[in-house]
Design a protein around this motif. Sequence first.
Motif, short mmCIF file in Angstrom:
data_model
loop_
_atom_site.label_atom_id
_atom_site.label_comp_id
_atom_site.label_asym_id
_atom_site.label_seq_id
_atom_site.Cartn_x
_atom_site.Cartn_y
_atom_site.Cartn_z
N GLN A 72 0.85 -1.19 0.00
CA GLN A 72 0.00 0.00 0.00
C GLN A 72 0.90 1.25 0.00
O GLN A 72 1.18 1.84 1.03
CB GLN A 72 -0.92 -0.01 1.22
CG GLN A 72 -2.12 0.91 1.07
CD GLN A 72 -3.10 0.75 2.22
OE1 GLN A 72 -2.82 1.13 3.36
NE2 GLN A 72 -4.26 0.16 1.94
N LYS A 73 1.34 1.64 -1.19
CA LYS A 73 2.15 2.83 -1.35
C LYS A 73 1.60 3.62 -2.54
O LYS A 73 0.98 3.05 -3.45
CB LYS A 73 3.63 2.48 -1.58
CG LYS A 73 3.88 1.55 -2.75
CD LYS A 73 5.35 1.18 -2.87
CE LYS A 73 5.59 0.22 -4.06
NZ LYS A 73 7.02 -0.11 -4.24
N VAL A 74 1.84 4.93 -2.52
CA VAL A 74 1.23 5.80 -3.52
C VAL A 74 2.31 6.72 -4.09
O VAL A 74 2.98 7.45 -3.35
CB VAL A 74 0.09 6.65 -2.92
CG1 VAL A 74 -0.58 7.49 -4.01
CG2 VAL A 74 -0.93 5.77 -2.21
N ASP A 75 2.47 6.69 -5.42
CA ASP A 75 3.46 7.52 -6.11
C ASP A 75 2.80 8.79 -6.62
O ASP A 75 2.07 8.77 -7.60
CB ASP A 75 4.09 6.74 -7.27
CG ASP A 75 5.12 7.56 -8.02
OD1 ASP A 75 5.51 8.64 -7.52
OD2 ASP A 75 5.54 7.13 -9.12
N LEU A 76 3.07 9.91 -5.94
CA LEU A 76 2.56 11.21 -6.37
C LEU A 76 3.70 12.12 -6.80
O LEU A 76 3.54 13.34 -6.87
CB LEU A 76 1.78 11.87 -5.21
CG LEU A 76 0.64 11.06 -4.62
CD1 LEU A 76 -0.02 11.82 -3.48
CD2 LEU A 76 -0.38 10.69 -5.67
N ASP A 82 5.61 7.12 7.18
CA ASP A 82 4.48 6.54 7.92
C ASP A 82 3.44 5.87 7.02
O ASP A 82 2.80 4.90 7.43
CB ASP A 82 3.78 7.62 8.75
CG ASP A 82 4.67 8.17 9.86
OD1 ASP A 82 5.74 7.56 10.10
OD2 ASP A 82 4.31 9.19 10.46
N ASN A 83 3.28 6.40 5.80
CA ASN A 83 2.15 5.97 4.98
C ASN A 83 2.52 5.52 3.57
O ASN A 83 1.63 5.15 2.79
CB ASN A 83 1.13 7.10 4.87
CG ASN A 83 0.66 7.61 6.22
OD1 ASN A 83 1.14 8.64 6.69
ND2 ASN A 83 -0.23 6.89 6.87
N GLY A 84 3.80 5.55 3.22
CA GLY A 84 4.20 5.14 1.89
C GLY A 84 3.69 6.07 0.80
O GLY A 84 3.48 5.65 -0.34
#
Length: 394
Positions: free
Chosen positions: A27-31, A361-363
């Motif tokens: 659960q990681k997000v690439d912004l 903390d949140n990826g």
Amino acid sequence: MLGNLKSQPADKILALMTKFKEDPRIQKVDLGVGVYKNAEGVTPVMRAVKAAERRLVEEQTSKSYVGLPGDPAFADAMIDLVLGDSVQRDRIAAIATPGGTGAVRQAFELVKMANPDARVFVSNPTWPNHVSILKFLGIPTIEYRYFDTESRAVDFEGMLEDLADAKAGDVVLLHGCCHNPTGANLNITQWQSVIDLINEKGLIAMVDIAYQGFGNGLDEDAEATRLVASSVKEVLIAASCSKNFGVYRERTGLLMAISDDAELTPIVQQNLNYLNRQNYSFPPDHGARVVTMILTDPELRADWAAELEEIRLGMLELRQQLADELQKLSGSDRFGFIAEHRGMFSQIGTTPDKVEQLRADNGIYMVGDSRMNIAGLNKDTVPLLAKAIVDAGI
């Protein structure tokens, strides 16, 4: 000789991409990276691009060089897309370039050739490569205030105050639409005020338009650039096809140089051709040929415009969803600016420490200045980002 070379600072966005790939969390997000992605996290090949490429494979009879400025049909098609009928064609010299970056680089090279004493005024913040290229070329760079980190809107008064220090012959670099990295844009009345100042002080306008069609629509996003081109005596315009045609790796761009007098156009064109020859000789043609086919074929153009509109509206929906989710979780309207910004990016206006906290903390990966790529989200990851932002106390 090679032992004299010094280490160069790593590109922050490219370094961020590497960190994201190495992060084992599911659960990681690439912004971070400035590339459009659909809800599945894929940068798609647009339907019209595929159709044009199939036709090109069948019809193309040679891979020989095009001329130094590139295919004239590409220049004509792009000038029509960006400028419409706002400027007489005989006042415009143009060259095809390797992407919008190539157009920006050649524009700065032209500035240096034409006026070695010119300074270039750039917004604070701006796309980092603007400043990097100017520094490499040894062109003096002056920042002007642009983004108010409190309101997350344009600091227009500060912008005008800083531009008032420009001298005749200096260049003002402007983002045609969808400001990168902030997403905050001038309204048309403010654009007119900037134009008035440019004309009053005898400045040169340079417009970088890389996201036409990603903000308010194809013609709407070109409105400011057309106003500048029709109102200022000398204008440079760097246009990119990477985003709105999705041909990132084909490196497809165009540099336009608008003269006050059509009699100057031939010599401007000669100098643009010369710059191409010195840098890479003949520009790449595949992407340019595809774009030309799309823009000059009514059926392909209609399909391309329709898909581009789907992309634009999808990003607006994500913006509104994120603003609504943040309002719900925080009980505050302070994030309403996200729905008002346009294009792929918004700068949420927090510190590098908070950005690092989001990653640890949140990826959630975004650039240290808090620029986030809205197109890196989908309806499922928006709530995750909103909760992380609120939990981090941003």
